[in-house]
Design a protein around this motif. Structure first.
Motif, PDB file in Angstrom:
ATOM      1  N   MET A   1       0.907  -1.161  -0.078  1.00  0.00           N
ATOM      2  CA  MET A   1       0.080   0.048   0.191  1.00  0.00           C
ATOM      3  C   MET A   1       0.899   1.303  -0.003  1.00  0.00           C
ATOM      4  O   MET A   1       1.998   1.307   1.001  1.00  0.00           O
ATOM      5  CB  MET A   1      -0.737   0.092   1.154  1.00  0.00           C
ATOM      6  N   LYS A   2       0.478   2.033  -0.741  1.00  0.00           N
ATOM      7  CA  LYS A   2       1.233   3.416  -0.881  1.00  0.00           C
ATOM      8  C   LYS A   2       0.309   4.502  -0.489  1.00  0.00           C
ATOM      9  O   LYS A   2      -1.064   4.731  -0.725  1.00  0.00           O
ATOM     10  CB  LYS A   2       1.797   3.774  -2.387  1.00  0.00           C
ATOM     11  N   LEU A   3       0.813   5.631   0.059  1.00  0.00           N
ATOM     12  CA  LEU A   3       0.340   6.907   0.404  1.00  0.00           C
ATOM     13  C   LEU A   3       0.882   7.907   0.075  1.00  0.00           C
ATOM     14  O   LEU A   3       1.983   8.139   0.134  1.00  0.00           O
ATOM     15  CB  LEU A   3       0.190   6.703   2.130  1.00  0.00           C
ATOM     16  N   ILE A   4       0.147   8.584  -0.641  1.00  0.00           N
ATOM     17  CA  ILE A   4       0.645   9.926  -1.438  1.00  0.00           C
ATOM     18  C   ILE A   4      -0.163  11.039  -0.693  1.00  0.00           C
ATOM     19  O   ILE A   4      -1.313  11.175  -0.467  1.00  0.00           O
ATOM     20  CB  ILE A   4       0.316   9.844  -2.762  1.00  0.00           C
ATOM     21  N   ALA A   5       0.785  12.288  -0.386  1.00  0.00           N
ATOM     22  CA  ALA A   5       0.042  13.169   0.133  1.00  0.00           C
ATOM     23  C   ALA A   5       0.626  14.505  -0.680  1.00  0.00           C
ATOM     24  O   ALA A   5       1.739  14.679  -1.065  1.00  0.00           O
ATOM     25  CB  ALA A   5       0.481  13.591   1.583  1.00  0.00           C
ATOM     26  N   ASP A   6      -0.429  15.199  -0.925  1.00  0.00           N
ATOM     27  CA  ASP A   6      -0.150  16.798  -1.984  1.00  0.00           C
ATOM     28  C   ASP A   6      -0.537  17.709  -0.930  1.00  0.00           C
ATOM     29  O   ASP A   6      -1.898  18.052  -0.647  1.00  0.00           O
ATOM     30  CB  ASP A   6      -0.900  16.747  -3.180  1.00  0.00           C
ATOM     31  N   SER A   7       0.280  18.571  -0.529  1.00  0.00           N
ATOM     32  CA  SER A   7       0.103  19.598   0.667  1.00  0.00           C
ATOM     33  C   SER A   7       0.388  20.837   0.382  1.00  0.00           C
ATOM     34  O   SER A   7       1.468  21.197  -0.120  1.00  0.00           O
ATOM     35  CB  SER A   7       0.675  19.173   1.783  1.00  0.00           C
ATOM     36  N   SER A  10      -2.949  25.629   2.916  1.00  0.00           N
ATOM     37  CA  SER A  10      -4.465  25.518   3.015  1.00  0.00           C
ATOM     38  C   SER A  10      -5.043  24.288   3.251  1.00  0.00           C
ATOM     39  O   SER A  10      -5.872  24.077   4.330  1.00  0.00           O
ATOM     40  CB  SER A  10      -5.166  26.131   2.030  1.00  0.00           C
ATOM     41  N   LYS A  11      -4.579  23.166   2.492  1.00  0.00           N
ATOM     42  CA  LYS A  11      -5.125  21.785   2.707  1.00  0.00           C
ATOM     43  C   LYS A  11      -4.116  20.790   2.237  1.00  0.00           C
ATOM     44  O   LYS A  11      -3.364  21.197   1.493  1.00  0.00           O
ATOM     45  CB  LYS A  11      -6.690  21.662   2.222  1.00  0.00           C
ATOM     46  N   THR A  12      -4.523  19.420   2.536  1.00  0.00           N
ATOM     47  CA  THR A  12      -3.561  18.439   2.136  1.00  0.00           C
ATOM     48  C   THR A  12      -4.611  17.392   1.761  1.00  0.00           C
ATOM     49  O   THR A  12      -5.522  17.098   2.364  1.00  0.00           O
ATOM     50  CB  THR A  12      -2.837  17.880   3.482  1.00  0.00           C
ATOM     51  N   GLU A  13      -4.075  16.771   0.604  1.00  0.00           N
ATOM     52  CA  GLU A  13      -4.687  15.552  -0.188  1.00  0.00           C
ATOM     53  C   GLU A  13      -4.119  14.535   0.256  1.00  0.00           C
ATOM     54  O   GLU A  13      -2.977  14.472  -0.239  1.00  0.00           O
ATOM     55  CB  GLU A  13      -5.176  16.087  -1.692  1.00  0.00           C
ATOM     56  N   TRP A  14      -4.857  13.547   0.552  1.00  0.00           N
ATOM     57  CA  TRP A  14      -4.187  12.297   0.817  1.00  0.00           C
ATOM     58  C   TRP A  14      -4.763  11.296  -0.031  1.00  0.00           C
ATOM     59  O   TRP A  14      -6.178  11.111  -0.260  1.00  0.00           O
ATOM     60  CB  TRP A  14      -4.406  11.558   2.253  1.00  0.00           C
ATOM     61  N   CYS A  15      -3.914  10.138  -0.498  1.00  0.00           N
ATOM     62  CA  CYS A  15      -4.472   9.004  -1.438  1.00  0.00           C
ATOM     63  C   CYS A  15      -3.965   7.619  -0.937  1.00  0.00           C
ATOM     64  O   CYS A  15      -2.505   7.777  -1.129  1.00  0.00           O
ATOM     65  CB  CYS A  15      -4.532   9.295  -2.957  1.00  0.00           C
ATOM     66  N   LEU A  16      -4.571   6.851  -0.558  1.00  0.00           N
ATOM     67  CA  LEU A  16      -3.902   5.454  -0.154  1.00  0.00           C
ATOM     68  C   LEU A  16      -4.428   4.409  -1.283  1.00  0.00           C
ATOM     69  O   LEU A  16      -5.779   4.443  -1.760  1.00  0.00           O
ATOM     70  CB  LEU A  16      -4.503   5.206   1.279  1.00  0.00           C
ATOM     71  N   GLN A  24      -8.514   2.035  -3.124  1.00  0.00           N
ATOM     72  CA  GLN A  24      -8.004   3.310  -3.118  1.00  0.00           C
ATOM     73  C   GLN A  24      -9.025   4.049  -2.139  1.00  0.00           C
ATOM     74  O   GLN A  24     -10.247   4.015  -2.155  1.00  0.00           O
ATOM     75  CB  GLN A  24      -8.389   4.008  -4.648  1.00  0.00           C
ATOM     76  N   GLU A  25      -8.347   5.033  -1.339  1.00  0.00           N
ATOM     77  CA  GLU A  25      -9.049   5.739  -0.139  1.00  0.00           C
ATOM     78  C   GLU A  25      -8.614   6.938  -0.288  1.00  0.00           C
ATOM     79  O   GLU A  25      -7.309   7.186  -0.507  1.00  0.00           O
ATOM     80  CB  GLU A  25      -8.820   5.050   1.199  1.00  0.00           C
ATOM     81  N   ASN A  26      -9.575   7.989  -0.148  1.00  0.00           N
ATOM     82  CA  ASN A  26      -9.011   9.361  -0.103  1.00  0.00           C
ATOM     83  C   ASN A  26      -9.417  10.219   0.887  1.00  0.00           C
ATOM     84  O   ASN A  26     -10.634   9.788   1.436  1.00  0.00           O
ATOM     85  CB  ASN A  26      -9.666  10.174  -1.425  1.00  0.00           C
ATOM     86  N   ALA A  27      -8.596  11.282   1.402  1.00  0.00           N
ATOM     87  CA  ALA A  27      -8.853  12.006   2.856  1.00  0.00           C
ATOM     88  C   ALA A  27      -8.335  13.369   2.384  1.00  0.00           C
ATOM     89  O   ALA A  27      -7.529  13.650   1.587  1.00  0.00           O
ATOM     90  CB  ALA A  27      -8.345  11.376   3.846  1.00  0.00           C
ATOM     91  N   LEU A  28      -9.130  14.384   3.124  1.00  0.00           N
ATOM     92  CA  LEU A  28      -8.617  15.642   3.380  1.00  0.00           C
ATOM     93  C   LEU A  28      -8.184  16.000   4.539  1.00  0.00           C
ATOM     94  O   LEU A  28      -8.826  15.722   5.418  1.00  0.00           O
ATOM     95  CB  LEU A  28      -9.706  16.680   2.604  1.00  0.00           C
ATOM     96  N   LEU A  46      -1.789  14.881  11.649  1.00  0.00           N
ATOM     97  CA  LEU A  46      -1.756  13.641  11.304  1.00  0.00           C
ATOM     98  C   LEU A  46      -2.721  12.669  12.128  1.00  0.00           C
ATOM     99  O   LEU A  46      -3.172  11.410  11.618  1.00  0.00           O
ATOM    100  CB  LEU A  46      -0.296  13.066  11.291  1.00  0.00           C
ATOM    101  N   MET A  47      -2.728  12.665  13.434  1.00  0.00           N
ATOM    102  CA  MET A  47      -3.755  12.083  14.048  1.00  0.00           C
ATOM    103  C   MET A  47      -5.214  11.986  13.642  1.00  0.00           C
ATOM    104  O   MET A  47      -5.967  11.159  14.097  1.00  0.00           O
ATOM    105  CB  MET A  47      -3.627  12.574  15.638  1.00  0.00           C
ATOM    106  N   GLU A  48      -5.638  13.025  12.856  1.00  0.00           N
ATOM    107  CA  GLU A  48      -6.944  13.135  12.258  1.00  0.00           C
ATOM    108  C   GLU A  48      -7.211  12.433  11.341  1.00  0.00           C
ATOM    109  O   GLU A  48      -8.327  12.209  10.641  1.00  0.00           O
ATOM    110  CB  GLU A  48      -7.332  14.636  12.187  1.00  0.00           C
ATOM    111  N   LEU A  49      -6.225  11.887  10.832  1.00  0.00           N
ATOM    112  CA  LEU A  49      -6.289  10.939   9.657  1.00  0.00           C
ATOM    113  C   LEU A  49      -6.897   9.459   9.798  1.00  0.00           C
ATOM    114  O   LEU A  49      -6.956   9.061  10.960  1.00  0.00           O
ATOM    115  CB  LEU A  49      -4.944  10.616   8.856  1.00  0.00           C
ATOM    116  N   PRO A  50      -7.646   9.381   8.905  1.00  0.00           N
ATOM    117  CA  PRO A  50      -8.178   7.608   9.204  1.00  0.00           C
ATOM    118  C   PRO A  50      -7.177   6.816   9.718  1.00  0.00           C
ATOM    119  O   PRO A  50      -5.651   6.877   9.336  1.00  0.00           O
ATOM    120  CB  PRO A  50      -8.681   7.139   7.794  1.00  0.00           C
ATOM    121  N   GLY A  51      -7.607   5.586  10.385  1.00  0.00           N
ATOM    122  CA  GLY A  51      -6.710   4.680  10.903  1.00  0.00           C
ATOM    123  C   GLY A  51      -6.365   3.802   9.918  1.00  0.00           C
ATOM    124  O   GLY A  51      -6.449   2.431   9.958  1.00  0.00           O
ATOM    125  N   TRP A  52      -5.661   3.979   8.975  1.00  0.00           N
ATOM    126  CA  TRP A  52      -5.052   3.336   7.730  1.00  0.00           C
ATOM    127  C   TRP A  52      -3.933   2.323   8.345  1.00  0.00           C
ATOM    128  O   TRP A  52      -2.991   2.746   9.074  1.00  0.00           O
ATOM    129  CB  TRP A  52      -4.283   3.973   6.667  1.00  0.00           C
TER     130      TRP A  52
END
Length: 279
Positions: A1-7, A10-16, A24-28, A46-52
């Protein structure tokens, strides 16, 4: 599994995602910028991210990640949040280049809360003009557009009804603006928050001129300084580039540049890049 963040700031876009495309799972989350934030502040985001679980690689591309100290701060935070994962932290500019150009040569620009640009040779950034932040540079960015708008409001450079609409909508005085910009954290976020108002009133000549002149400044002080700016494709990413793309294309044509892709986010293309090969 790979996790990419584009930050950005103002915001960070995450994609696992899995390399085979099966998951594929996405989060902001809130924006992460190690230039402005301490390690504890980043850890809270980071602690507010899903429990991946099962994350094997983390590729973090972010604003404020160009310096070694800033990158190390992110590495420490990400290794703590995803123990055992390979962690790589690079600038948001390299992320934009990899996403928009892949392994091809081109010029790449970001127009979001801040602005940035580079010449990418298909492997790495070979030339870069410092954006210098929203006080000294960041031409064309949301923060600079917001700064110019606020200045025009309180310097009485806008039609009276437009200034009244701005003050009525945001309920701000000149003193409150000064407080937010000079004494509170993330003034660039605050100023970029006025971009929706600009977009809504883009048909007003003075507002359109404000945006257009800022884009002209961005080209003159950044893009036109790169050798090959007339031959190489020029790609853009970022919310400002996306929402004002027609005006951006107009200025690019005027400056003799060959506009390539314009994307709101490079995330989808970054997934393809990292699924195809180990960068």
């Amino acid at each position: 599994m790979k996790l990419i963040a584009d930050s950005g700031s103002s915001k960070t876009e995450w994609c696992l995602f899995a390399a085979d495309g099966g998951v594929q799972e996405n989060a902001l989350s809130a924006g992460i910028n190690p230039f402005y934030q301490e390690l504890t502040d980043i850890e809270k985001v980071l602690m507010e991210l899903p429990g991946w679980v099962g994350v094997q690689e983390v590729w973090f591309y972010g604003a404020g990640c160009a310096g070694e100290a800033q990158r190390n701060k992110l590495v420490t935070a990400l290794e703590g949040r995803f123990p055992g994962a390979r962690v790589e932290v690079e600038s948001d500019l390299l992320g934009a280049a990899r996403g928009l150009c892949g392994r091809s040569e081109g010029l790449v620009a970001i127009l979001g809360t801040g602005s940035n640009s580079c010449h990418y040779n298909g492997r790495e950034i070979v030339e870069h003009i410092s954006p210098l932040g929203f006080i000294l540079g960041d031409e064309g960015s949301g923060a600079v557009l917001g700064r110019k708008l606020v200045s025009a409001v309180f310097k009485r450079q806008l039609p009276a009804d437009l200034s009244a609409a701005f003050i009525g909508r945001y309920d701000l005085s000149a003193l409150q603006v000064v407080e937010r910009v000079y004494r509170q954290p993330f003034p660039n976020r605050f100023l970029a928050g006025f971009v929706p108002f600009i977009l809504e009133h883009l048909e007003v000549p003075v507002v359109r001129r404000l945006v257009r002149e800022s884009f002209v400044e961005f080209f003159d002080r950044n893009i036109l300084l790169y050798p090959g700016h007339r031959e190489l494709p020029l790609h853009f990413t970022g919310s400002v580039a996306w929402f004002f793309r027609e005006l951006l294309e107009e200025v690019a044509l005027e400056k003799g540049c060959r506009l390539g892709e314009v994307r709101r986010s490079p995330m989808e293309a970054l997934m393809v890049f990292h699924a195809a090969e180990r960068a």
